[in-house]
Design a protein around this motif. Structure first.
Motif, PDB file in Angstrom:
ATOM      1  N   ASP A   1       0.764  -1.159  -0.078  1.00  0.00           N
ATOM      2  CA  ASP A   1      -0.052   0.031   0.140  1.00  0.00           C
ATOM      3  C   ASP A   1       0.791   1.146   0.013  1.00  0.00           C
ATOM      4  O   ASP A   1       1.063   1.865   0.939  1.00  0.00           O
ATOM      5  CB  ASP A   1      -0.828  -0.056   1.103  1.00  0.00           C
ATOM      6  CG  ASP A   1      -1.833   0.929   1.207  1.00  0.00           C
ATOM      7  OD1 ASP A   1      -2.192   1.714   0.033  1.00  0.00           O
ATOM      8  OD2 ASP A   1      -2.262   1.375   2.378  1.00  0.00           O
ATOM      9  N   VAL A   2       1.727   1.320  -1.144  1.00  0.00           N
ATOM     10  CA  VAL A   2       2.421   2.767  -1.200  1.00  0.00           C
ATOM     11  C   VAL A   2       1.677   3.808  -1.806  1.00  0.00           C
ATOM     12  O   VAL A   2       0.625   3.844  -2.351  1.00  0.00           O
ATOM     13  CB  VAL A   2       3.426   2.390  -2.199  1.00  0.00           C
ATOM     14  CG1 VAL A   2       2.904   2.227  -3.414  1.00  0.00           C
ATOM     15  CG2 VAL A   2       4.684   3.459  -2.247  1.00  0.00           C
ATOM     16  N   LYS A   3       1.843   4.878  -0.997  1.00  0.00           N
ATOM     17  CA  LYS A   3       1.477   6.239  -1.456  1.00  0.00           C
ATOM     18  C   LYS A   3       2.261   7.097  -1.956  1.00  0.00           C
ATOM     19  O   LYS A   3       3.607   7.453  -1.550  1.00  0.00           O
ATOM     20  CB  LYS A   3       0.609   6.876  -0.186  1.00  0.00           C
ATOM     21  CG  LYS A   3      -0.274   6.251   0.484  1.00  0.00           C
ATOM     22  CD  LYS A   3      -1.656   6.052  -0.291  1.00  0.00           C
ATOM     23  CE  LYS A   3      -2.681   5.201   0.428  1.00  0.00           C
ATOM     24  NZ  LYS A   3      -3.777   5.338  -0.435  1.00  0.00           N
ATOM     25  N   ILE A   4       1.992   7.926  -3.206  1.00  0.00           N
ATOM     26  CA  ILE A   4       2.819   8.926  -3.862  1.00  0.00           C
ATOM     27  C   ILE A   4       2.287  10.146  -3.755  1.00  0.00           C
ATOM     28  O   ILE A   4       1.117  10.276  -4.330  1.00  0.00           O
ATOM     29  CB  ILE A   4       3.225   8.366  -5.314  1.00  0.00           C
ATOM     30  CG1 ILE A   4       3.723   6.715  -5.104  1.00  0.00           C
ATOM     31  CG2 ILE A   4       4.083   9.005  -6.025  1.00  0.00           C
ATOM     32  CD1 ILE A   4       3.752   6.032  -6.701  1.00  0.00           C
ATOM     33  N   ALA A   5       3.158  11.186  -3.702  1.00  0.00           N
ATOM     34  CA  ALA A   5       2.966  12.408  -3.875  1.00  0.00           C
ATOM     35  C   ALA A   5       3.729  13.230  -4.723  1.00  0.00           C
ATOM     36  O   ALA A   5       4.698  12.887  -4.981  1.00  0.00           O
ATOM     37  CB  ALA A   5       3.031  13.237  -2.444  1.00  0.00           C
ATOM     38  N   GLY A   6       3.152  13.917  -5.657  1.00  0.00           N
ATOM     39  CA  GLY A   6       3.967  14.664  -6.710  1.00  0.00           C
ATOM     40  C   GLY A   6       3.978  16.025  -6.431  1.00  0.00           C
ATOM     41  O   GLY A   6       2.635  16.658  -6.244  1.00  0.00           O
ATOM     42  N   ILE A   7       4.861  16.901  -6.429  1.00  0.00           N
ATOM     43  CA  ILE A   7       4.850  18.427  -6.181  1.00  0.00           C
ATOM     44  C   ILE A   7       5.444  19.201  -7.484  1.00  0.00           C
ATOM     45  O   ILE A   7       6.423  18.807  -7.877  1.00  0.00           O
ATOM     46  CB  ILE A   7       5.547  18.437  -4.898  1.00  0.00           C
ATOM     47  CG1 ILE A   7       5.068  17.874  -3.721  1.00  0.00           C
ATOM     48  CG2 ILE A   7       5.593  20.271  -4.611  1.00  0.00           C
ATOM     49  CD1 ILE A   7       6.108  17.711  -2.705  1.00  0.00           C
ATOM     50  N   THR A   8       4.560  20.378  -7.851  1.00  0.00           N
ATOM     51  CA  THR A   8       5.258  21.014  -8.735  1.00  0.00           C
ATOM     52  C   THR A   8       4.861  22.533  -8.433  1.00  0.00           C
ATOM     53  O   THR A   8       4.127  22.940  -7.499  1.00  0.00           O
ATOM     54  CB  THR A   8       4.644  20.821 -10.340  1.00  0.00           C
ATOM     55  OG1 THR A   8       5.461  21.412 -11.284  1.00  0.00           O
ATOM     56  CG2 THR A   8       3.222  21.199 -10.370  1.00  0.00           C
ATOM     57  N   GLY A   9       5.490  23.405  -9.152  1.00  0.00           N
ATOM     58  CA  GLY A   9       5.162  25.009  -8.826  1.00  0.00           C
ATOM     59  C   GLY A   9       6.577  25.588  -9.380  1.00  0.00           C
ATOM     60  O   GLY A   9       7.800  24.891  -9.522  1.00  0.00           O
ATOM     61  N   SER A  10       6.593  26.926  -9.709  1.00  0.00           N
ATOM     62  CA  SER A  10       7.648  27.540 -10.150  1.00  0.00           C
ATOM     63  C   SER A  10       8.694  27.855  -8.898  1.00  0.00           C
ATOM     64  O   SER A  10       9.764  28.275  -9.301  1.00  0.00           O
ATOM     65  CB  SER A  10       7.066  29.057 -10.672  1.00  0.00           C
ATOM     66  OG  SER A  10       6.303  28.685 -11.563  1.00  0.00           O
ATOM     67  N   ALA A  11       8.215  27.946  -7.744  1.00  0.00           N
ATOM     68  CA  ALA A  11       9.212  27.791  -6.406  1.00  0.00           C
ATOM     69  C   ALA A  11       8.539  27.053  -5.589  1.00  0.00           C
ATOM     70  O   ALA A  11       7.184  26.841  -5.145  1.00  0.00           O
ATOM     71  CB  ALA A  11       9.228  29.438  -6.009  1.00  0.00           C
TER      72      ALA A  11
END
Length: 496
Positions: A109-119
């Motif tokens: 049961d792996v959980k994955i977060a992705g983060i983007t943004g200019s800063a």
């Protein structure tokens, strides 16, 4: 690395096994750097800008690599090295990473977060991973591994017991985030902000917003899109996702009712009762969508980190971490990656803030605002270099930063390098007089000026895009009086 076989790698990449390698051969790690190879690793022979990885394949095998992933067969001592031959090694890395994620999903049961943004991506990643490591095995990038090479390399660090992955996702063109999310398939997708960084490269801010929004377009129903509702371009992405929306905001922006009126069903994670403590560190009450409340006393410098703290909390709360644990971790963590508002207090009383890993107009303003908030009667220096990839807006944006520094009553502005000359001009035109705003040609001239004029008690900020290299000058000035006596606030730092 989660164990994967040579046959699975060949199937995932549509590659060709060469060098008498068995399909059942187990691979226990992967790297693009032959110097980091360990026994059982796959060496990825990636053609590079300055060197061809195939030239180091033999050395990698000698060091213990059991498989070479490359674009051609490599021979050593008259024999073909064991490997998988593909058309494009970088795309093949993505395919293998995609296979690793699938195996992780199948096995646990792996959980994955992705983060983007200019800063703020790296800071948010560090904060979220710091919380999650308290409850389970967590994989996150080293530094800012956030592209088509860095994201797969991060995923290759997963093991069978990995419970969480927190991934940065950067972009330099439309379609980049879509590609990265196709590899990682995040459960939570975060968009922090849309700035003007790389506007010239992207062809305008609208294309930046289009690209960052690919993060939430990739999410499935039942996933969570975390959007900074204080940024209108980010908040507009709420219409581009099938996932549930979690809005990040603070008291001086949209109310809960306004957010829900604009997006029925949206949940709100809010920072309220915001204060700036000594040293410029923010504190606030974190209020969850369910009305729970906890006080965050952050150790990070600058109010601009509030959105990063909220985003890290959103990830952790979405993954089931109790609010009390989230608040405690966010209140304990310091800057974990280099050159992000990195503070050094020299024994002579000079304080250095090195925030010169990268820069755009928005992050420049945030850093200058933090410098002004920290002043408390001290003389402040803003040593500022060029902001790259702003396209036709470069002169105007640099000029505006110089004017902003004067409006904040920064004591001394030092513009470094030819790209920053309009910044100096803006400071002069805004009303600076005498030598309060200075332009110098390069790092060495800037160092000579600072060595001559810095006085005990001064507070000096270094800020520029990475390739303007002010981070190097910041390091020189921070350690000028002797590293053995300097207290440094960074990852792995020691205070003798």
């Amino acid at each position: 690395m989660l164990s994967i076989t040579a046959g699975q790698i060949a199937d995932a990449t549509q590659g060709r096994l060469v060098g008498s390698v068995a399909r059942e051969l187990a691979i226990t790690g992967a790297t693009t750097d032959s110097r980091l190879v360990e026994p059982g690793f796959m060496y990825i022979a990636k053609p590079g800008e300055h060197a061809d990885g195939h030239d180091f394949a033999a050395a990698a095998v000698e060091a213990g690599a059991v498989l070479v992933l490359g674009e051609r067969e490599v021979e050593a001592n008259g024999a073909t090295l064991p490997g998988v031959v593909v058309e494009d090694a970088v795309l093949a890395m993505g395919a293998v990473a995609r296979a690793v994620v699938s195996l992780l999903r199948e096995r646990g049961d792996v959980k994955i977060a992705g983060i983007t943004g200019s800063a703020g991506k790296t800071t948010t990643k560090d904060l979220a991973a710091g919380i999650l490591r308290g409850i389970g095995d967590t994989v996150s990038p080293i530094g800012s591994y956030n592209g088509e090479v860095g994201v797969p390399l991060t995923i290759f660090g997963a093991e069978a017991e990995t419970r969480f992955m927190v991934l940065e996702m950067g972009a330099n063109g439309v379609g980049n985030i879509e590609y990265l999310t196709s590899i990682a398939k995040p459960d939570v997708g975060v968009v922090l902000g849309v700035g003007s960084a790389h506007a010239g490269e992207f062809g305008g801010v609208a294309n930046i917003a289009r690209t960052k929004g690919e993060m939430v377009e990739a999410l499935e129903p039942g996933d969570t899109a975390v959007l900074n509702a204080d940024d209108p371009l980010v908040w507009a992405m709420r219409t581009r996702t099938r996932a549930g929306v979690l809005a990040l905001t603070s008291d001086d922006a949209l109310t809960d009712e306004e957010i829900r009126a604009q997006h029925p069903g949206a949940r709100v994670l809010r920072a309220t009762a915001v204060e700036s403590r000594a040293g410029g560190c923010p504190s606030f009450d974190l209020v969850t969508p369910d009305g729970e409340r906890g006080r965050v006393e952050s150790q990070l410098i600058g109010a601009h980190h509030i959105v990063n703290l909220l985003a890290a909390a959103a990830i952790a709360l979405s993954f089931g971490v109790p609010l009390a644990d989230v608040v405690a971790s966010l209140s304990e963590q310091k800057a974990a990656s280099r050159w992000r508002m990195e503070r050094t207090d020299r024994p002579d009383g000079v304080t250095v803030i090195n925030d010169a890993y990268n820069a755009n107009p928005e992050s420049m303003r945030a850093a200058l605002r933090a410098l002004a908030d920290m002043a408390e009667g001290r003389r402040t220096w803003a040593v500022l270099g060029g902001m790259l990839e702003l396209g036709d807006a470069s002169i105007e944006e640099h000029d505006a930063i110089g004017r902003y520094a004067v409006r904040l009553d920064i004591s001394k502005v030092v513009a470094v390098g030819p790209l920053a000359r309009p910044l100096w001009n803006g400071a002069v035109m805004e009303g600076s007089w005498g030598d309060e705003a200075v332009h110098v040609a390069d790092l060495d001239e800037a160092q000579a000026l600072l060595e001559d004029q810095l006085r005990p008690g001064d507070l000096v900020l270094f800020k520029s895009s990475r390739d303007s290299r002010l981070r190097e000058l910041g390091d020189r000035i921070a350690w000028l009086t002797g590293a053995n006596e300097t207290t440094r606030d960074q990852q792995g730092a020691q205070t003798p």
